[in-house]
Write an enzyme that holds these catalytic residues in place. Structure first.
Site, PDB file in Angstrom:
ATOM      1  N   ALA A  20     -21.424  -5.935   7.464  1.00  0.00           N
ATOM      2  CA  ALA A  20     -22.696  -6.661   7.519  1.00  0.00           C
ATOM      3  C   ALA A  20     -22.581  -8.099   7.035  1.00  0.00           C
ATOM      4  CB  ALA A  20     -23.746  -5.915   6.704  1.00  0.00           C
ATOM      5  N   ARG A  32     -27.671  -2.333   3.572  1.00  0.00           N
ATOM      6  CA  ARG A  32     -27.477  -1.549   2.357  1.00  0.00           C
ATOM      7  C   ARG A  32     -27.619  -2.371   1.079  1.00  0.00           C
ATOM      8  NH1 ARG A  32     -25.508   3.522   3.456  1.00  0.00           N
ATOM      9  NH2 ARG A  32     -24.875   3.846   5.609  1.00  0.00           N
ATOM     10  N   HIS A 118     -20.020   1.306  15.246  1.00  0.00           N
ATOM     11  CA  HIS A 118     -21.358   1.892  15.115  1.00  0.00           C
ATOM     12  C   HIS A 118     -22.207   1.645  16.354  1.00  0.00           C
ATOM     13  CE1 HIS A 118     -20.961   1.770  10.420  1.00  0.00           C
ATOM     14  NE2 HIS A 118     -20.151   2.628  10.999  1.00  0.00           N
ATOM     15  N   CYS A 129     -28.188  12.009  33.080  1.00  0.00           N
ATOM     16  CA  CYS A 129     -27.365  11.629  34.236  1.00  0.00           C
ATOM     17  C   CYS A 129     -26.312  10.579  33.922  1.00  0.00           C
ATOM     18  CB  CYS A 129     -28.259  11.139  35.379  1.00  0.00           C
ATOM     19  SG  CYS A 129     -29.038   9.533  35.093  1.00  0.00           S
ATOM     20  N   SER A 193     -18.236  -4.061   1.927  1.00  0.00           N
ATOM     21  CA  SER A 193     -17.953  -3.550   0.588  1.00  0.00           C
ATOM     22  C   SER A 193     -17.036  -2.336   0.634  1.00  0.00           C
ATOM     23  CB  SER A 193     -19.257  -3.179  -0.119  1.00  0.00           C
ATOM     24  OG  SER A 193     -19.974  -2.218   0.642  1.00  0.00           O
TER      25      SER A 193
END
Length: 247
Positions: A20, A32, A118, A129, A193
């Site tokens: 981030a 976070r 992610h 489909c 982190s």
């Protein structure tokens, strides 16, 4: 600074792991950190889970869009850190970026070898489909549906599933990360982190590879700083500007 320049100059095959902190200087919050989406209201994690989507797909999308509406606006731009990584690739180096971010800014900066661990907020797929859709379609309606026609001509109409990895989904591309890591001569960790598995195990595993150089650039100390050959506690955009990188 000169030590870092020397490491970069010598490296030819670079694996980059970003979090981030890579995008905060582009205006995107760290989920976070204090005041982040998950720390403000932990119940949001349940609404952003695979189980919730499968149970309540039509309730999921309004919540998802509310949480991520800023990211879905497409208004964010790469910062100097993103541009630095793209520039390394232009210099002829093999740069494989594995990002925990969903914002698409590495690709927007021009990097070609980007693996979104992610997923991406820019795209979604039909669970029925497999038809794929990009951001404009997702924004057309509150609950995006598949508009593909079946063999009988009927519209599918299934509620789409975002390509963002939900809680309970499997993280993607980790086999590829380790394949690339085995071939690399530099691991560059930026803006994370390293608290979330499985990314948190990468530096320790990289330490077992002979000759591998490891550099981390993160504003705050991490639990595994001691595993790196060079530790830089600075914002990536700020650091890139000190190297002469300009937008």
């Amino acid at each position: 600074m000169e030590t870092f320049k020397s490491i970069l100059h010598e490296a030819q095959r670079i694996v980059v792991l970003t979090g981030a902190g890579m995008s905060t200087e582009s205006g995107i919050p760290d989920f976070r950190s204090a005041g982040g989406i998950w720390t403000e209201d932990a119940s949001r994690m349940e609404a952003m889970s695979l189980d919730y989507f499968l149970s309540y797909p039509r309730l999921f999308w309004p919540k998802f869009k509310e949480l991520f509406q800023m990211k879905m606006s497409g208004s964010f731009e790469p910062n100097e850190g993103h541009l630095l990584l793209a520039e390394l690739e232009k210099q002829g180096k093999q740069v494989d970026i594995f990002t925990q971010n969903i914002d698409g800014l590495h690709k927007k900066a021009g990097s070609r070898h980007v693996y979104e661990l992610h997923g991406s907020i820019q795209t979604a797929a039909c669970p029925a489909c497999g038809a794929r859709y990009d951001l404009p379609h997702l924004l057309e309606r509150e609950v995006p549906e598949c508009t593909a026609a079946g063999n009988n001509g009927d519209i599918c109409g299934t509620v789409l599933k975002t390509d963002v990895v939900l809680f309970g989904d499997a993280v993607m591309h980790f086999d590829t990360l380790y394949e690339k890591l085995d071939q690399a001569d530099l691991l560059l960790v930026i803006g994370t982190s390293l608290e979330v598995a499985p990314a948190r195990f990468v530096p320790e595993d990289a330490s077992l590879i002979p000759g591998m150089k490891k550099v981390i650039i993160n504003l705050e100390p991490t639990y595994c700083d001691s595993l790196f050959d060079m530790v830089i506690h600075q914002k990536i955009g700020e650091f890139a500007r000190s190297l002469g990188m300009k937008k």
